[in-house]
Structure formats: C-alpha cells, structure tokens
Scaffold this motif. Structure first.
Motif, mmCIF file in Angstrom:
data_model
loop_
_atom_site.group_PDB
_atom_site.id
_atom_site.type_symbol
_atom_site.label_atom_id
_atom_site.label_comp_id
_atom_site.label_asym_id
_atom_site.label_seq_id
_atom_site.Cartn_x
_atom_site.Cartn_y
_atom_site.Cartn_z
ATOM 1 N N GLY A 153 0.829 -1.197 0.000
ATOM 2 C CA GLY A 153 0.000 0.000 0.000
ATOM 3 C C GLY A 153 0.862 1.244 0.000
ATOM 4 N N VAL A 154 0.295 2.343 0.453
ATOM 5 C CA VAL A 154 0.990 3.623 0.431
ATOM 6 C C VAL A 154 1.551 3.921 1.812
ATOM 7 N N ARG A 155 2.849 4.088 1.912
ATOM 8 C CA ARG A 155 3.522 4.517 3.130
ATOM 9 C C ARG A 155 4.227 5.843 2.843
ATOM 10 N N THR A 156 4.916 6.346 3.842
ATOM 11 C CA THR A 156 5.716 7.552 3.630
ATOM 12 C C THR A 156 7.180 7.238 3.867
ATOM 13 N N LEU A 157 8.027 7.977 3.176
ATOM 14 C CA LEU A 157 9.464 7.794 3.356
ATOM 15 C C LEU A 157 9.872 8.107 4.788
ATOM 16 N N GLU A 158 9.274 9.158 5.352
ATOM 17 C CA GLU A 158 9.598 9.541 6.729
ATOM 18 C C GLU A 158 9.203 8.445 7.718
ATOM 19 N N GLY A 159 8.040 7.825 7.493
ATOM 20 C CA GLY A 159 7.616 6.737 8.372
ATOM 21 C C GLY A 159 8.525 5.528 8.269
ATOM 22 N N SER A 160 8.974 5.219 7.052
ATOM 23 C CA SER A 160 9.878 4.082 6.875
ATOM 24 C C SER A 160 11.228 4.332 7.535
ATOM 25 N N VAL A 161 11.723 5.570 7.439
ATOM 26 C CA VAL A 161 12.985 5.914 8.108
ATOM 27 C C VAL A 161 12.823 5.772 9.622
ATOM 28 N N ALA A 162 11.665 6.219 10.141
ATOM 29 C CA ALA A 162 11.403 6.073 11.575
ATOM 30 C C ALA A 162 11.364 4.606 11.966
#
Length: 485
Positions: A153-162
């Motif tokens: 699905g759709v995630r964010t780059l910032e969330g993945s880095v976190a």
C-alpha cells in the motif's frame, strides 16, 4: 498440575487480561482527549507489545504460552469477524486493519512455537513490531511528505525511516543488554534487523506485517547468538548489497519499485543467512534471462517485472530454503534452492529462446501448432533451451554445493518446466480481448478488461510459475536424498 504450570497459567492469563484492559482503558482515554484514530490504535498496540515482552521473561512452560496465544488469536479473530468492536478507535472497524491485532497474536504464537525457550529472541520480535510499527505510523502521519507506493500500500518515506531507526534501537538494546554481544556485532545485527523488517513492513499487505515481523526478528536474534565475526561481516555486506541492487535493478528497468525492493530484500537475506553461494546462481541466471527477454524486443509488452513475479521466481526458491538452512545448517536446503532456481530458469529459457524457432510450437493439449509464446506449447529449440538452462544452473550450483548439484539442477529443471507446460496447456486462465480479439493470459488488454475463455480464472502466470518452481524444489530435495548428497 505442577506449580510451574499454574504459575504460567496465572501469568499468561493475567497478562492477556492486562493487555485487553490496556487496549480498552488507554484507547478510551486517548479518544476522550481528542486523539485521532491512528493514535488511539497505535499507542495501545505499542504498550501491549511491551507488556507481552515483559511477560515472556516470567514464563517457563512453552505449551502454556502457545496455548494462551492460540486462544487469544482465535478470540480476536472471532471479535473481528463478528464485528464486536468493544473499543472504537482501537479497532478500526475494517477487517483488513482490525486483523492487525489478530496477526499480532498470531506472530507471537509462531515465534513461540519456533524458538521457545529463547525468550530474548521472542521478546525482541514483539517489541520491535510493537514500537517500530507504531512509531512509523505516527511519525508518517505527522511528518510524512514523501509517499512510497509498494506492495503493501501507500507509506511515507519519513515513516519508513522512523521504522528503521526504532527497529535498530530496539534490536541494539536486546543485543547489548540481553545477548551481551560486543559493539560491532550488536550494531551489525541491528542494521540487518532494521533494514529487513522495514522492507517487510513496506512490502506486505496491511496486517500481514504483524504476522511476519515478530517471528522474523526472533529468527535473526536467535541466529545472532551463534554468529562469528566473519558471519557478522557477511551480514553487514549483505545489508549493503541488498540496498545497492535496488537502484541498479530500477535503472536497468528490469523491475518496478516494489519488485526491486523485494529483490533487494531477498538478496540481502540470502547472503546474510546463507552466504554468497545462495544468491549468485539466482542473480546471474535471472539477469541473463532479463537480457534474453529484452533481446530484439525494444519495448517489452509486459513492462517491468512486478513484485509478485520476484516473490514467485526468487522468493520461493531462494528465501524459503535459506530460512530452512538458517534453522538447521543442513546442505539439503541448498539442493532445494538449486532445484527451484533451475525450474524457473529452464522454463524461462524455453520461452525466451524458443521464440527464435523457425516454426511455431506445438500445443501439448491439441497437438496443433499455435502462436509463439502460447502457454502449454513446446518446440525443439525451446526443449533444448530447457535442458540447457537446467544443466547450466546445476553446473553453476556445483561450484558452491558440490557435484551433486548437477543432477539436481538438470532433473529439477526439466520436471519444473514440464509441470509449467502441462498446467499452461490445461487449467491456466485464458482471456479474449474485446478490442482486438486476441487470445491472452491477462485480465487486461488494450487498456480494458478481457473476457474469460478457458481455464481456471485464478490460475494466472504467477500461480503456474509457483507450481513449477515448487516442483523443482521437491525434485531437487528427492534427487539430493537419493544420490546420497
């Protein structure tokens, strides 16, 4: 009933009730204070992960722990299926998201069944999931500006880095405090854990990450306890290698973004848990196949390969056996892997080289000539390519796994390609394009839905390839056992 069993029943039962109470009380408190739905779900989930990890260190009987987790999993599934939503906000009200709690308990159950009594590994898996998943979701919602669309699905780059940062911190804490690894080992293991779990979280469907991450982290922490310095260096190299090939595959236009991320994950895990010999044959031959696919075909009709194709053609014959090898250390698993790779390569080379045949292939079902590229058809050139591809994989596998890999690759490749042909000729789904009238294998053609014409609709090309590769893996297993490898 012994005192230890009674003690564990009390702790496990009480812990389950405490977790339920946390979900209800904290969820309602957050909702009353105006917290959004994501906050009211993720914070209680993170707290539950911490409580479950603490409880793991208080328990001694694996049967009791597994029984309580199984009961909790079934109870949560019943609640979701019946629509019994006791805590609005904590439960989302949609099955796909509410099954996250079911999968949370199920993942802990799988880790317990596989690794008990290694409480550190199990607790580490639960805490990584609870804290990293919650932190990634909350930070992604608050600070996310760059969306990443992948398989899950759709995630964010910032969330993945976190997610990477939190998973690293949790893993490092467990490696340092409880496993007592030195600084280099702790950092290396934590990098590997963080990157692989973030990739899993990014790629899989919602709720599936809750099922997979806990046992995955538990496996890595369990294996890490026996790592040598050389093994740790390989884990570090594997993490770098897995990250590096993602942009390479995108630049070569062999895979789309989810496919490239999946390929990077598979490559990193294969090298980390098994060694370079586990990925070099697959990487070499699938690269050659990609070159063959593009040869004299300026615009590939099917576009770049997708994540599902990578999962079937690389994940199944590489990832599954290397995890088995990490558990047992048995070289038998390498034969299973070579068998699966040989099946995929043999079939692919039959199709890609067979299209250069001067005559159209013959359908094994109708025994009449059909257009080149038709599933379930054979030609002399394609059959020769099948044998050549299978033998080539076996010979290359022999460099890393011994001479036994030659018959393993040859027989497994031929068998897998034969199964692919038989399924393609019989039950593989076929469709008719309403625009151009073409007989195709895809539910979309000319930009519009096609109409089913024959076969079972759910048996698409990925299903056929999975059956062929699985056949190769089974034959590889059998041949290795029979020749006493």
């Amino acid at each position: 009933m012994t005192k230890s069993v009674l003690h564990d029943l009390a702790i496990a039962g009480g812990g389950t009730l405490l977790i339920a109470l946390v979900l209800i009380v904290v969820g309602r408190m957050l909702a009353r204070r105006g917290a959004g739905p994501l906050v009211t779900r993720k914070i209680p989930h993170a707290l539950c992960g911490l409580f479950a990890a603490v409880a793991a260190f208080q328990l001694t009987n694996g049967t009791v722990v597994a029984g309580v987790l199984a009961a909790a999993t079934l109870a949560l599934a019943f609640i979701v299926e019946r629509g019994l939503v006791p805590v609005p906000g904590v439960f989302d009200g949609t099955r796909s998201r509410d099954y996250g709690l079911v999968a949370f308990a199920g993942g802990a159950l799988l880790a317990t069944l596989a690794f008990w009594p290694d409480r550190v590994a199990i607790a580490g898996g639960v805490v990584v999931l609870g804290l990293a998943d919650a932190g990634a979701a909350l930070i992604g919602q608050r600070f996310g500006r760059h969306q990443v669309t992948a398989g899950g699905g759709v995630r964010t780059l910032e969330g993945s880095v976190a997610f990477v940062a939190i998973a690293f911190a949790v893993s490092w804490t467990f490696c340092t405090v409880w496993l007592e690894l030195n600084s280099f080992m702790a950092v290396t293991v934590s990098i590997f854990v963080a990157l692989t779990t973030a990739a899993v979280e990014l790629l899989v469907l919602p709720a599936a990450d809750n099922l997979l991450i806990t046992p995955w982290v538990a496996l890595l922490l369990h294996v890490a306890q026996e790592l040598s310095t050389d093994d740790a260096l390989r884990w570090l190299a594997a993490a770098v290698f897995g990250c590096a090939i993602v942009p390479f595959m995108l630049r070569m236009r062999w895979l789309d973004l989810p496919g490239a991320l999946c390929g990077g994950l598979i490559a990193g895990v294969a090298v980390g848990l098994g060694g370079w010999g586990w990925i070099i044959p697959a990487a070499l031959f699938f690269s050659l196949t990609s070159v063959l696919t593009g040869y004299q075909r300026p615009v590939r009709s099917g576009g770049m390969r997708s994540m599902s194709q990578v999962a079937v053609n690389a994940g199944l014959p590489v990832l599954v056996p290397v995890i088995g090898y990490a558990f047992t250390g048995d070289p038998l698993w390498y034969a299973v892997s070579i068998g699966g790779i040989a099946a995929g390569i043999a079939d692919s080379w039959a199709s890609e080289i067979g299209r250069f045949s001067k005559q159209d292939p013959v359908s094994v079902r109708t025994r009449g000539r059909v257009a080149k590229g038709t599933s379930g058809a054979i030609s002399p050139l394609g059959s020769a390519a099948t044998v050549g591809g299978a033998l080539a994989v076996g010979c290359f596998g022999a460099v890393f796994g011994g001479l036994a890999m030659i018959p393993v690759g040859l027989l497994a490749g031929i068998a897998g390609s034969a199964v692919d042909t038989l399924i393609g000729a019989s039950v593989q789904a076929r469709f008719v394009c309403g625009s151009c009238g073409a007989d195709v294998e895809d539910p979309l053609h000319c930009g519009a839905p096609t109409q089913p014409s024959s076969g079972w609709r759910w048996v698409d090309n990925d299903v056929v390839n999975a059956c062929a590769n699985a056949t190769g893996m089974v034959v590889g297993f059998a041949v290795f056992v029979l020749i006493g490898g």
